[in-house]
Scaffold this active site. Structure first.
Site, PDB file in Angstrom:
ATOM      1  N   HIS A   1      -1.542  -0.014  -9.900  1.00  0.00           N
ATOM      2  CA  HIS A   1      -2.262  -0.927  -9.001  1.00  0.00           C
ATOM      3  C   HIS A   1      -2.764  -2.146  -9.786  1.00  0.00           C
ATOM      4  O   HIS A   1      -3.971  -2.424  -9.805  1.00  0.00           O
ATOM      5  CB  HIS A   1      -3.413  -0.212  -8.276  1.00  0.00           C
TER       6      HIS A   1
ATOM      7  N   ARG B   1       0.859  -1.178   0.000  1.00  0.00           N
ATOM      8  CA  ARG B   1       0.000   0.000   0.000  1.00  0.00           C
ATOM      9  C   ARG B   1       0.903   1.239   0.000  1.00  0.00           C
ATOM     10  O   ARG B   1       1.967   1.254   0.628  1.00  0.00           O
ATOM     11  CB  ARG B   1      -0.898   0.046   1.245  1.00  0.00           C
TER      12      ARG B   1
HETATM   13  P1  NAP Z   1      -1.922 -10.862   5.362  1.00  0.00           P
HETATM   14  O1  NAP Z   1      -2.017 -12.318   5.041  1.00  0.00           O
HETATM   15  O2  NAP Z   1      -2.906 -10.264   6.299  1.00  0.00           O
HETATM   16  O3  NAP Z   1      -0.426 -10.606   5.901  1.00  0.00           O
HETATM   17  C1  NAP Z   1      -0.043  -9.390   6.416  1.00  0.00           C
HETATM   18  C2  NAP Z   1       1.397  -9.510   6.896  1.00  0.00           C
HETATM   19  O4  NAP Z   1       1.810  -8.212   7.343  1.00  0.00           O
HETATM   20  C3  NAP Z   1       1.555 -10.466   8.082  1.00  0.00           C
HETATM   21  O5  NAP Z   1       2.744 -11.191   7.969  1.00  0.00           O
HETATM   22  C4  NAP Z   1       1.637  -9.504   9.262  1.00  0.00           C
HETATM   23  O6  NAP Z   1       2.399  -9.967  10.352  1.00  0.00           O
HETATM   24  C5  NAP Z   1       2.349  -8.342   8.635  1.00  0.00           C
HETATM   25  N1  NAP Z   1       2.111  -7.116   9.415  1.00  0.00           N
HETATM   26  C6  NAP Z   1       0.950  -6.492   9.669  1.00  0.00           C
HETATM   27  N2  NAP Z   1       1.153  -5.424  10.461  1.00  0.00           N
HETATM   28  C7  NAP Z   1       2.473  -5.374  10.711  1.00  0.00           C
HETATM   29  C8  NAP Z   1       3.304  -4.530  11.477  1.00  0.00           C
HETATM   30  N3  NAP Z   1       2.801  -3.479  12.156  1.00  0.00           N
HETATM   31  N4  NAP Z   1       4.628  -4.775  11.523  1.00  0.00           N
HETATM   32  C9  NAP Z   1       5.138  -5.833  10.853  1.00  0.00           C
HETATM   33  N5  NAP Z   1       4.417  -6.698  10.123  1.00  0.00           N
HETATM   34  C10 NAP Z   1       3.092  -6.476  10.049  1.00  0.00           C
HETATM   35  O7  NAP Z   1      -1.986  -9.994   4.031  1.00  0.00           O
HETATM   36  P2  NAP Z   1      -1.706 -10.453   2.518  1.00  0.00           P
HETATM   37  O8  NAP Z   1      -2.846 -11.220   1.994  1.00  0.00           O
HETATM   38  O9  NAP Z   1      -0.346 -11.052   2.465  1.00  0.00           O
HETATM   39  O10 NAP Z   1      -1.711  -9.032   1.796  1.00  0.00           O
HETATM   40  C11 NAP Z   1      -0.800  -8.016   2.169  1.00  0.00           C
HETATM   41  C12 NAP Z   1      -1.219  -6.699   1.538  1.00  0.00           C
HETATM   42  O11 NAP Z   1      -0.957  -6.716   0.134  1.00  0.00           O
HETATM   43  C13 NAP Z   1      -2.703  -6.379   1.613  1.00  0.00           C
HETATM   44  O12 NAP Z   1      -3.077  -5.896   2.881  1.00  0.00           O
HETATM   45  C14 NAP Z   1      -2.838  -5.312   0.537  1.00  0.00           C
HETATM   46  O13 NAP Z   1      -2.572  -4.060   1.101  1.00  0.00           O
HETATM   47  C15 NAP Z   1      -1.727  -5.661  -0.453  1.00  0.00           C
HETATM   48  N6  NAP Z   1      -2.250  -6.137  -1.743  1.00  0.00           N
HETATM   49  C16 NAP Z   1      -1.924  -5.442  -2.852  1.00  0.00           C
HETATM   50  C17 NAP Z   1      -2.376  -5.860  -4.092  1.00  0.00           C
HETATM   51  C18 NAP Z   1      -1.997  -5.139  -5.341  1.00  0.00           C
HETATM   52  O14 NAP Z   1      -2.546  -5.426  -6.406  1.00  0.00           O
HETATM   53  N7  NAP Z   1      -1.073  -4.215  -5.276  1.00  0.00           N
HETATM   54  C19 NAP Z   1      -3.171  -7.019  -4.175  1.00  0.00           C
HETATM   55  C20 NAP Z   1      -3.484  -7.696  -3.019  1.00  0.00           C
HETATM   56  C21 NAP Z   1      -3.023  -7.257  -1.793  1.00  0.00           C
HETATM   57  P3  NAP Z   1       1.956 -11.244  11.226  1.00  0.00           P
HETATM   58  O15 NAP Z   1       2.126 -12.429  10.283  1.00  0.00           O
HETATM   59  O16 NAP Z   1       2.916 -11.251  12.332  1.00  0.00           O
HETATM   60  O17 NAP Z   1       0.524 -11.025  11.611  1.00  0.00           O
HETATM   61  C1  GLV Z   2      -5.806  -5.110  -3.844  1.00  0.00           C
HETATM   62  O1  GLV Z   2      -5.067  -4.188  -3.717  1.00  0.00           O
HETATM   63  C2  GLV Z   2      -6.301  -5.905  -2.764  1.00  0.00           C
HETATM   64  O2  GLV Z   2      -6.097  -5.513  -1.599  1.00  0.00           O
HETATM   65  O3  GLV Z   2      -6.892  -6.967  -3.016  1.00  0.00           O
END
Ligand code: NAP
Ligand code: GLV
Length: 309
Positions: free
Chosen positions: A272, A224
């Site tokens: 994005h 993000r």
């Molecule tokens: P997720 O499964 O919820 O994983 C989030 C990770 O971030 C976890 O490892 C968590 O730690 C860590 N985290 C959260 N807060 C933190 C902090 N304060 N300090 C350190 N680590 C922290 O999320 P995901 O499915 O992998 O997705 C991650 C992000 O990718 C989404 O939230 C979204 O913003 C982004 N995204 C972008 C796109 C795009 O097209 N650009 C698409 C999809 C998603 P813990 O494991 O210790 O809880």
């Molecule tokens: C895209 O950015 C998502 O969070 O799925």
């Protein structure tokens, strides 16, 4: 009586979701009536994507859950009217997109592809890239997407270190906490940020922490925009401390035409598109959560409201 599901995503999304959702409900043996408009008091589930057609969730008194089509839920998780359980999207199709985006951009920077793509003179410079084993990569965020990307990069031969909020036992080294972040940032040539936007991650990469990066390091941010302090990033790029930033997400989207990122020689903007949700696979996740809701089983991928992800 059929289960009533309200598609509360932007109207433009309906065309790509209607058929796959219908197919997934049928495959799960669910009798779901999927609509784009309904009496809120009659709705059993909301299928949501930002900016969405619903901002006040309080009239949805019967709804068992709000099912997000997005992984990141920062635009809905703080909504005070949302008292229903909120599930975020974890979709193998989306994960596949993200792995290819991250691997592609890591390889671009590792191989120094820009040097060859932008060559404007017949210079036979045989300087090779370092071996992948000499190119350490850090992945900040070890959730569904960060873990998969880290594993894919490690499989390509790069030494990967991960960082998250909590300690982890994964097949590659990981760290956590502020001291851990300093170690991880200082040990990598390429840093990938895959964290959610929360109060804790806002400006995580500020001037001080960008100063922990190796000279000439590359940042790839498909997480993000708010994870990075924009002014500090531009200053680090201008001073040469940071070699390049590949940015997919921004505080303001679409990125305004006059924004310095568009023209900065060391910034790559992608709009994005790192990892769109993939309707054919994600529809099955929505269907499974509705099945669970109807069977009284715990939902998958429930968002922790206190953590906000
Ligand atoms: P997720 O499964 O919820 O994983 C989030 C990770 O971030 C976890 O490892 C968590 O730690 C860590 N985290 C959260 N807060 C933190 C902090 N304060 N300090 C350190 N680590 C922290 O999320 P995901 O499915 O992998 O997705 C991650 C992000 O990718 C989404 O939230 C979204 O913003 C982004 N995204 C972008 C796109 C795009 O097209 N650009 C698409 C999809 C998603 P813990 O494991 O210790 O809880
Ligand atoms: C895209 O950015 C998502 O969070 O799925």
């Amino acid at each position: 009586m059929p289960i009533l599901a309200l598609f509360a995503a932007p109207a433009g999304d309906w065309a790509e979701w209607e058929a796959p959702l219908g197919a997934a409900f049928a495959a799960a043996g669910l009798d779901v009536r999927l609509v784009t408009d309904a009496d809120p008091a009659a709705v059993d589930y909301l299928i949501y994507a930002p900016p969405g057609t619903v901002s006040d969730f309080s009239p949805f008194t019967r709804a068992k859950a709000v099912l997000s089509l997005w992984a990141g839920v920062e635009r809905i998780v703080g909504n005070a009217s949302l008292t229903q359980p909120l599930c975020r999207m974890v979709d193998p199709g989306m994960t596949g997109h993200m792995v290819s985006y991250v691997a592609g951009h890591v390889l671009r920077h590792h191989l120094g592809m820009d040097r060859h793509l932008k060559r404007n003179a017949p210079v036979w410079d045989q300087t090779p890239p370092p071996h992948p084993s000499d190119r350490p990569v850090a992945v900040l965020g070890l959730g569904e997407l960060g873990r998969a990307c880290a594993a894919a990069i490690a499989a390509l031969g790069f030494p990967v270190t991960g960082w998250a909020r909590t300690a982890k036992a994964l097949p590659f080294p990981t760290d956590h906490g502020e001291d851990g972040l300093r170690r991880v940032l200082g040990g990598a040539d390429i840093v990938v940020t895959l964290l959610p936007r929360t109060a804790e991650t806002e400006n995580l990469l500020d001037a001080r922490r960008l100063g922990w990066l190796r000279q000439g390091a590359v940042v790839i941010n498909p997480g993000r925009g708010a994870l990075i302090d924009e002014d500090a990033l531009l200053a680090a790029l201008d001073s040469g401390r940071l070699g390049h930033a590949t940015l997919d997400v921004f505080r303001q989207e679409p990125l305004p035409p006059g924004h310095p990122f568009w023209t900065h020689p060391r910034v790559t903007v992608t709009p994005h598109i790192a990892a769109n949700t993939h309707p054919p696979t994600a529809s099955g996740v929505v269907a499974e959560n509705i099945r669970r809701g109807e069977a009284g089983e715990p939902f998958l991928y429930l968002v922790d409201r206190a953590r906000a992800y």
